[in-house]
Design a protein around this motif. Structure first.
Motif, PDB file in Angstrom:
ATOM      1  N   VAL A  34     -52.592  86.410 -42.958  1.00 54.12           N
ATOM      2  CA  VAL A  34     -52.802  86.721 -42.096  1.00 54.12           C
ATOM      3  C   VAL A  34     -53.154  85.705 -41.026  1.00 54.12           C
ATOM      4  CG1 VAL A  34     -54.016  88.521 -40.850  1.00 54.12           C
ATOM      5  CG2 VAL A  34     -53.453  88.802 -42.799  1.00 54.12           C
ATOM      6  N   ASN A  35     -54.150  84.908 -40.797  1.00 51.63           N
ATOM      7  CA  ASN A  35     -54.394  84.184 -39.496  1.00 51.63           C
ATOM      8  C   ASN A  35     -54.942  82.455 -39.729  1.00 51.63           C
ATOM      9  OD1 ASN A  35     -56.970  84.092 -40.795  1.00 51.63           O
ATOM     10  ND2 ASN A  35     -57.674  85.849 -41.006  1.00 51.63           N
ATOM     11  N   ALA A  36     -54.994  82.279 -38.556  1.00 50.60           N
ATOM     12  CA  ALA A  36     -54.646  80.687 -39.021  1.00 50.60           C
ATOM     13  C   ALA A  36     -56.180  80.033 -40.486  1.00 50.60           C
ATOM     14  CB  ALA A  36     -55.575  79.559 -37.451  1.00 50.60           C
ATOM     15  N   ALA A  37     -57.377  80.268 -40.221  1.00 51.79           N
ATOM     16  CA  ALA A  37     -58.151  80.213 -40.581  1.00 51.79           C
ATOM     17  C   ALA A  37     -58.264  80.875 -42.671  1.00 51.79           C
ATOM     18  CB  ALA A  37     -60.028  81.286 -40.811  1.00 51.79           C
ATOM     19  N   LEU A  38     -57.364  81.451 -42.531  1.00 53.63           N
ATOM     20  CA  LEU A  38     -56.959  81.822 -43.966  1.00 53.63           C
ATOM     21  C   LEU A  38     -55.978  80.131 -44.967  1.00 53.63           C
ATOM     22  CD1 LEU A  38     -56.204  85.738 -43.901  1.00 53.63           C
ATOM     23  CD2 LEU A  38     -58.313  84.105 -44.927  1.00 53.63           C
ATOM     24  N   MET A  39     -54.691  80.267 -43.454  1.00 51.10           N
ATOM     25  CA  MET A  39     -53.579  78.919 -43.993  1.00 51.10           C
ATOM     26  C   MET A  39     -54.848  77.512 -44.275  1.00 51.10           C
ATOM     27  SD  MET A  39     -50.789  79.553 -41.365  1.00 51.10           S
ATOM     28  CE  MET A  39     -50.660  81.332 -40.990  1.00 51.10           C
ATOM     29  N   LYS A  40     -55.741  77.391 -43.272  1.00 51.83           N
ATOM     30  CA  LYS A  40     -56.034  76.417 -43.436  1.00 51.83           C
ATOM     31  C   LYS A  40     -56.945  76.776 -44.798  1.00 51.83           C
ATOM     32  CE  LYS A  40     -57.380  75.190 -38.662  1.00 51.83           C
ATOM     33  NZ  LYS A  40     -57.747  75.441 -37.352  1.00 51.83           N
ATOM     34  N   GLU A  41     -57.949  77.253 -44.808  1.00 55.01           N
ATOM     35  CA  GLU A  41     -58.165  77.829 -46.347  1.00 55.01           C
ATOM     36  C   GLU A  41     -57.020  77.111 -47.465  1.00 55.01           C
ATOM     37  OE1 GLU A  41     -61.877  77.748 -48.693  1.00 55.01           O
ATOM     38  OE2 GLU A  41     -61.558  77.763 -46.696  1.00 55.01           O
ATOM     39  N   VAL A  42     -55.978  78.003 -47.638  1.00 51.18           N
ATOM     40  CA  VAL A  42     -55.036  77.409 -48.374  1.00 51.18           C
ATOM     41  C   VAL A  42     -55.426  75.853 -48.531  1.00 51.18           C
ATOM     42  CG1 VAL A  42     -52.896  78.034 -48.972  1.00 51.18           C
ATOM     43  CG2 VAL A  42     -54.138  80.064 -48.595  1.00 51.18           C
ATOM     44  N   ALA A  43     -54.571  75.543 -47.395  1.00 53.74           N
ATOM     45  CA  ALA A  43     -54.501  74.273 -47.460  1.00 53.74           C
ATOM     46  C   ALA A  43     -55.171  73.116 -47.570  1.00 53.74           C
ATOM     47  CB  ALA A  43     -53.975  73.698 -45.851  1.00 53.74           C
ATOM     48  N   HIS A  44     -56.561  73.484 -47.920  1.00 56.87           N
ATOM     49  CA  HIS A  44     -57.531  71.981 -48.436  1.00 56.87           C
ATOM     50  C   HIS A  44     -57.525  72.986 -49.534  1.00 56.87           C
ATOM     51  CE1 HIS A  44     -61.669  71.732 -48.532  1.00 56.87           C
ATOM     52  NE2 HIS A  44     -61.775  71.997 -49.478  1.00 56.87           N
ATOM     53  N   HIS A  45     -57.396  73.818 -50.371  1.00 55.78           N
ATOM     54  CA  HIS A  45     -57.104  73.965 -51.753  1.00 55.78           C
ATOM     55  C   HIS A  45     -55.885  73.377 -52.635  1.00 55.78           C
ATOM     56  CE1 HIS A  45     -60.923  75.927 -52.570  1.00 55.78           C
ATOM     57  NE2 HIS A  45     -60.939  76.593 -51.270  1.00 55.78           N
ATOM     58  N   VAL A  46     -55.207  73.511 -52.091  1.00 54.36           N
ATOM     59  CA  VAL A  46     -53.570  72.581 -52.859  1.00 54.36           C
ATOM     60  C   VAL A  46     -53.053  71.561 -52.171  1.00 54.36           C
ATOM     61  CG1 VAL A  46     -52.813  75.825 -52.173  1.00 54.36           C
ATOM     62  CG2 VAL A  46     -51.745  74.218 -50.294  1.00 54.36           C
ATOM     63  N   GLN A  47     -53.526  71.188 -51.054  1.00 56.17           N
ATOM     64  CA  GLN A  47     -52.824  69.687 -50.326  1.00 56.17           C
ATOM     65  C   GLN A  47     -52.535  68.413 -51.532  1.00 56.17           C
ATOM     66  OE1 GLN A  47     -54.639  68.984 -46.875  1.00 56.17           O
ATOM     67  NE2 GLN A  47     -57.210  69.278 -48.498  1.00 56.17           N
ATOM     68  N   THR A  48     -53.847  68.605 -52.614  1.00 50.92           N
ATOM     69  CA  THR A  48     -53.949  67.275 -53.260  1.00 50.92           C
ATOM     70  C   THR A  48     -53.268  67.696 -55.296  1.00 50.92           C
ATOM     71  OG1 THR A  48     -56.633  67.922 -54.284  1.00 50.92           O
ATOM     72  CG2 THR A  48     -56.126  66.699 -52.286  1.00 50.92           C
ATOM     73  N   LEU A  49     -52.644  69.254 -54.765  1.00 49.25           N
ATOM     74  CA  LEU A  49     -51.824  69.117 -56.091  1.00 49.25           C
ATOM     75  C   LEU A  49     -51.016  68.907 -55.890  1.00 49.25           C
ATOM     76  CD1 LEU A  49     -53.715  72.957 -56.218  1.00 49.25           C
ATOM     77  CD2 LEU A  49     -54.729  70.514 -57.749  1.00 49.25           C
ATOM     78  N   GLN A  50     -50.655  68.577 -57.215  1.00 44.01           N
ATOM     79  CA  GLN A  50     -49.517  67.512 -57.267  1.00 44.01           C
ATOM     80  C   GLN A  50     -48.356  68.681 -58.396  1.00 44.01           C
ATOM     81  OE1 GLN A  50     -48.811  64.772 -56.741  1.00 44.01           O
ATOM     82  NE2 GLN A  50     -50.220  65.033 -55.259  1.00 44.01           N
ATOM     83  N   VAL A  51     -48.434  70.158 -57.712  1.00 46.98           N
ATOM     84  CA  VAL A  51     -47.639  70.796 -57.934  1.00 46.98           C
ATOM     85  C   VAL A  51     -46.601  71.488 -56.739  1.00 46.98           C
ATOM     86  CG1 VAL A  51     -49.389  72.188 -59.709  1.00 46.98           C
ATOM     87  CG2 VAL A  51     -49.503  73.130 -57.334  1.00 46.98           C
ATOM     88  N   PRO A  52     -45.523  72.146 -57.302  1.00 51.15           N
ATOM     89  CA  PRO A  52     -44.575  72.695 -56.019  1.00 51.15           C
ATOM     90  C   PRO A  52     -44.838  73.511 -55.181  1.00 51.15           C
ATOM     91  CG  PRO A  52     -43.522  72.689 -58.523  1.00 51.15           C
ATOM     92  CD  PRO A  52     -44.996  72.197 -58.487  1.00 51.15           C
ATOM     93  N   LEU A  53     -45.177  74.012 -54.166  1.00 48.01           N
ATOM     94  CA  LEU A  53     -45.894  75.117 -53.236  1.00 48.01           C
ATOM     95  C   LEU A  53     -44.273  75.576 -52.636  1.00 48.01           C
ATOM     96  CD1 LEU A  53     -47.675  76.444 -52.140  1.00 48.01           C
ATOM     97  CD2 LEU A  53     -47.746  74.734 -50.308  1.00 48.01           C
ATOM     98  N   VAL A  54     -44.339  76.990 -52.506  1.00 42.38           N
ATOM     99  CA  VAL A  54     -43.075  78.070 -52.015  1.00 42.38           C
ATOM    100  C   VAL A  54     -44.025  78.429 -50.914  1.00 42.38           C
ATOM    101  CG1 VAL A  54     -41.696  79.252 -52.503  1.00 42.38           C
ATOM    102  CG2 VAL A  54     -41.850  78.043 -54.034  1.00 42.38           C
ATOM    103  N   VAL A  55     -43.750  78.052 -49.489  1.00 46.48           N
ATOM    104  CA  VAL A  55     -44.467  79.645 -48.358  1.00 46.48           C
ATOM    105  C   VAL A  55     -43.183  80.070 -48.042  1.00 46.48           C
ATOM    106  CG1 VAL A  55     -44.750  78.663 -45.980  1.00 46.48           C
ATOM    107  CG2 VAL A  55     -45.371  77.178 -48.025  1.00 46.48           C
ATOM    108  N   ASP A  56     -43.392  81.395 -48.710  1.00 47.92           N
ATOM    109  CA  ASP A  56     -42.701  82.493 -47.895  1.00 47.92           C
ATOM    110  C   ASP A  56     -43.447  82.927 -46.176  1.00 47.92           C
ATOM    111  OD1 ASP A  56     -41.156  84.790 -47.198  1.00 47.92           O
ATOM    112  OD2 ASP A  56     -41.703  85.779 -48.740  1.00 47.92           O
ATOM    113  N   PRO A  57     -42.882  82.955 -45.401  1.00 45.88           N
ATOM    114  CA  PRO A  57     -43.193  82.967 -43.928  1.00 45.88           C
ATOM    115  C   PRO A  57     -43.318  84.158 -43.723  1.00 45.88           C
ATOM    116  CG  PRO A  57     -41.632  82.546 -43.924  1.00 45.88           C
ATOM    117  CD  PRO A  57     -41.508  82.331 -44.507  1.00 45.88           C
TER     118      PRO A  57
END
Length: 272
Positions: free
Chosen positions: A79-102
């Motif tokens: 919904v908002n930028a704060a949620l996106m930044k939270e997601v990025a914080h948790h997934v950016q170091t994971l070595q798994v595929p990320l699918v972004v449906d905008p």
């Protein structure tokens, strides 16, 4: 295999978390989830939206990722930028595929993303994405360019690839063509198209969520990006071709059809 969906809830069951979990299940993948928002929603429209806090979303992600061996992740309604930044914080170091449906606009036209969050989606989420799956209106909003042809789609896709996305699936459902053609643009320069017959129907609620979830499930099973996208195209085509006729508006796709039809349908593939 285990997949994670980070998305909003659809109380009507046709899109969002509910569609993702059903799709994971139909592909033989165990689904976990982190909710970004609750919606009061049915086939006729979205009546209310309540976003979770970034802190609560983070708590959900920690709970899942600390306990489960997640093999692929998808994001939907952020919904908002704060949620996106939270997601990025948790997934950016994971070595798994990320699918972004905008996810930006519901089938009925309701906005599901704050305007100021679009820039955060471009600059924070897309650089982390293995696959991005915009429809035409979403691609137009992400790039600021009008899209009415293949040439427009190609320019928009390259603009998104320049942000760091590894693969962009430009879904052609909104183009007025005889066939439903999706164009796939890879960071390597590879381009191919997947074509299925266009079906004249209103039973299309949740198509974007369902397609991206199918891609995610196939990636969780170890398929290549190309293989995952082709199988997801089959899945969504069958889901539309065998409608359930539920509700009084834009009815949901049939998440059972792929299994019932043994995944058999014709997808025309061509390289560029």
């Amino acid at each position: 295999m285990i997949a994670l969906t980070i998305a909003g809830s659809d109380s009507g069951g046709g899109a969002g978390i509910q569609a993702d979990i059903k799709t994971f299940q139909e592909h033989g993948v165990f689904g976990t989830s982190a909710l970004t928002a609750l919606t009061a929603q049915n086939t006729c429209g979205v009546h209310d939206v309540m976003a979770v806090t970034a802190q609560f979303l983070g708590n959900q992600l920690r709970a899942v990722l600390e306990d489960f061996s997640v093999k692929a992740i998808k994001t939907g309604m952020l919904v908002n930028a704060a949620l996106m930044k939270e997601v990025a914080h948790h997934v950016q170091t994971l070595q798994v595929p990320l699918v972004v449906d905008p996810v930006m606009i519901a089938k009925g036209g309701e906005h599901l993303m704050e305007d100021e969050a679009v820039e955060t989606l471009r600059n924070v989420m897309l650089p982390l994405a293995t696959v991005c799956t915009p429809n035409i209106p979403e691609a137009e909003r992400l790039t600021g360019k009008k899209i009415t042809s293949y040439a427009d789609m190609k320019r928009a896709a390259h603009q998104l690839l320049s942000l760091g996305v590894q693969c962009v699936v430009m879904k052609g459902g909104h183009l007025h063509e005889k066939a439903a053609t999706d164009y796939v643009f890879m960071q390597s320069g590879e381009v191919f198209a997947l074509e299925t017959p266009r079906i004249d129907t209103k039973q299309t609620h949740g198509t974007g969520c369902t397609f991206s979830a199918a891609v995610t499930a196939q990636l969780a099973k170890g398929k290549t990006v190309r293989q995952a996208i082709i199988e997801a195209k089959k899945y969504i085509h069958l889901a539309i071709a065998y409608p359930l006729h539920i509700g009084h508006g834009y009815g949901p796709t049939n998440h059972f059809a792929y299994r019932q039809q043994l995944g058999q349908c014709e997808v025309h593939y061509r390289e560029y």
